[in-house]
Design an enzyme around this catalytic site. Structure first.
Site, PDB file in Angstrom:
ATOM      1  N   GLY A 381       0.834  -1.199   0.000  1.00 32.21           N
ATOM      2  CA  GLY A 381       0.000   0.000   0.000  1.00 32.21           C
ATOM      3  C   GLY A 381       0.861   1.238   0.000  1.00 32.21           C
ATOM      4  O   GLY A 381       1.400   1.625   1.039  1.00 32.21           O
ATOM      5  N   ASP A 382       1.014   1.835  -1.163  1.00 36.48           N
ATOM      6  CA  ASP A 382       1.871   3.018  -1.293  1.00 36.48           C
ATOM      7  C   ASP A 382       1.088   4.153  -1.945  1.00 36.48           C
ATOM      8  O   ASP A 382       1.596   4.854  -2.806  1.00 36.48           O
ATOM      9  CB  ASP A 382       3.117   2.679  -2.127  1.00 36.48           C
ATOM     10  CG  ASP A 382       4.148   3.798  -2.105  1.00 36.48           C
ATOM     11  OD1 ASP A 382       4.048   4.674  -1.232  1.00 36.48           O
ATOM     12  OD2 ASP A 382       5.046   3.804  -2.971  1.00 36.48           O
TER      13      ASP A 382
END
Length: 516
Positions: A381-382
């Site tokens: 999750g970026d």
């Protein structure tokens, strides 16, 4: 004067007033244009203050305040004789054109004042007021004037005339919102859209002057008309020549990419989405991460899984990690959900990402995971920044979806930004993850943080711990990261009561606070 004479006189006055269809079209057009400005305002503010709940709250509040003041002023104008009222409204449209076109120039000048504000909220409000209150005020003047004239033009059907005018305003607002979001910004960009509205306001002023003359008002002097036209033209040209903060403007972001290296022969490019740096990468050093969170995400994934693992990325940005992993042997099987196809194109053009090295899905990451049953060893999750956090990607329901898309022993990694004296976001996210995953770790730089320091964390969630509790990597200088010891999260929870984040209640903006 006889009763017949009075009737004939009123009939002649009524005959000189604009027709109801013309008033309806004019009101609908002005309403549409004013809503176009409201939608574009958020897009124009994003390069300076980001796109967040605070930005849209400020835009909606300021625009509504401008409309309210304009409606009040327009109500006073509506009490004048029809010809005078129409003429005054025409001048108001000149003002709307000037201040709408001028908002481009004013916003770029005022953006330099942001560092002087003590907190982001006051800066957002100040910028929005300076740029968009007056355009909304002048755009709000015509509605009561045109409504009053519609009643005068149809004294025997005043209720229907008023209903038609209110409906025209509502339909125009809907049309302006749809056209701004789906057509104008995509094809014209923010500045082009603002200039189109400026031109429409100027044309509306011309029409209103003609209607005022037809209703018995004086002919607009050539000097005043010429000066107004020149002023609108000058503002429009100045807006066009004003330097844009965007290298490229997409449907989602104001995108800037630039070489920040000291030596052009060894380029290092940086990508800025709206007002935040989203990544950097060097042509000759694909394995080096230039941001702390990317370096830690990279090392944690490889520390927890053997080579050849599969990975799903929530957000692409500069595609620095996919580019680095493509050089591994064997290379991971990678899927990247990057909602903005323009970002993907720029990553390929300026950041040396090979689109053939990964499957790229130009859609929201939650939808991508929902519609395909594929499973991955690692999900990263970026897509998270400071005050612009996609709330639908931090909830218990989303984490349950993520868990269902992980292989046995798989890992979910996400970066978190918080402040050392708050940590409400960190604690609430870790707490929410713990309701889904049996093991949740908190990683950060191995150093003592200052009391108000902005800290970068990575949360690692899965069914087993990381085999190491310290990781050293390059960002681009050597940096040591450590896992918070067992029991640290429990102690944080005792001091900071966590919020369970769900699709129904995820107050991430409040948890993040207002400090940048």
């Amino acid at each position: 004067m006889t009763e017949n004479s009075l009737t004939e006189s009123k009939s002649r006055v009524t005959h000189r007033l604009p027709s109801i269809p013309m008033l309806v079209v004019l009101q609908g057009g002005i309403s549409a244009a004013s809503l176009v400005v409201e939608i574009v305002a958020g897009r124009m503010l994003a390069p300076y203050v980001g796109m967040s709940l605070y930005t849209w709250t400020a835009v909606i509040a300021v625009v509504l305040a401008g409309f309210s003041a304009g409606h009040w002023w327009g109500g006073r104008i509506a009490e004048r004789p029809a010809a005078r009222a129409l003429r005054s409204t025409a001048w108001a449209m000149i003002g709307a054109a000037l201040f709408t076109g001028g908002s481009v120039i004013l916003l770029r000048w005022a953006g330099a004042l942001l560092p002087h504000f003590s907190d982001p909220l006051s800066g957002i409000l100040a910028l929005t007021l300076l740029a968009f209150f007056l355009p909304s005020l002048f755009a709000g003047i015509p509605a009561p004037v045109l409504a009053q004239i519609s009643v005068s033009a149809s004294p025997d059907a005043s209720g229907r005339a008023l209903g038609a005018m209110f409906a025209a305003g509502a339909v125009g607002a809907i049309a302006g919102t749809v056209l701004a979001g789906f057509v104008f910004i995509s094809w014209l960009g923010s500045v082009g859209t603002i200039l189109a509205v400026t031109l429409f306001y100027a044309l509306s002023a011309t029409l209103l002057f003609r209607l005022a003359r037809r209703a018995g008002g004086p002919v607009t002097g050539p000097t005043g008309a010429a000066m107004s036209a020149l002023a609108v033209l000058g503002v429009g040209l100045s807006a066009l020549q004003s330097p844009s903060p965007c290298t490229t403007e997409s449907q989602y972001f104001c995108i800037r990419s630039m070489d920040v290296s000291a030596d052009p022969a060894h380029p290092v490019w940086m990508m800025v989405l709206d007002h935040l740096v989203h990544g950097m990468t060097a042509r000759e050093l694909p394995h080096v991460m230039f941001t702390d969170h990317a370096a830690l995400l990279d090392e944690l994934a490889r520390a927890r899984h053997v080579p050849g693992f599969s990975a799903f990325f929530i957000g692409g940005g500069t595609f620095s990690i996919p580019r680095s992993w493509a050089a591994l042997s064997p290379a991971p099987r990678m899927t990247v959900a990057e909602i903005d196809p323009v970002v993907t194109d720029i990553a390929a053009r300026d950041f040396w990402f090979d689109p053939a090295s990964a499957r790229v899905l130009n859609m929201d990451a939650r939808r991508a995971l929902l519609i395909a049953p594929d499973r991955y060893d690692v999900i990263l999750g970026d897509a998270f920044t400071d005050i612009a956090v996609p709330s639908h990607l931090i909830t218990q329901e989303f984490f349950q979806l993520v868990q269902s898309r992980l292989t046995p022993g798989g890992t979910y990694l996400m970066n978190v930004i918080d402040h050392a004296d708050r940590l409400e976001t960190l604690v609430s996210l870790a707490h929410t993850l713990q309701t889904v995953f049996p093991v949740v770790e908190i990683w950060t730089e191995a150093k003592k943080a200052g009391p108000q320091e902005r800290m970068i964390f990575v949360l690692a969630a899965g069914d087993r711990p990381t085999p190491r509790d310290r990781i050293e990597t390059l960002s681009p200088d050597p940096i040591l990261f450590a896992r918070l010891p067992d029991g640290a999260l429990d102690r944080l929870r005792q001091r900071i009561p966590p919020t369970l984040l769900t699709d129904d209640f995820a107050p991430i903006d409040r948890l993040m606070g207002l400090r940048l």
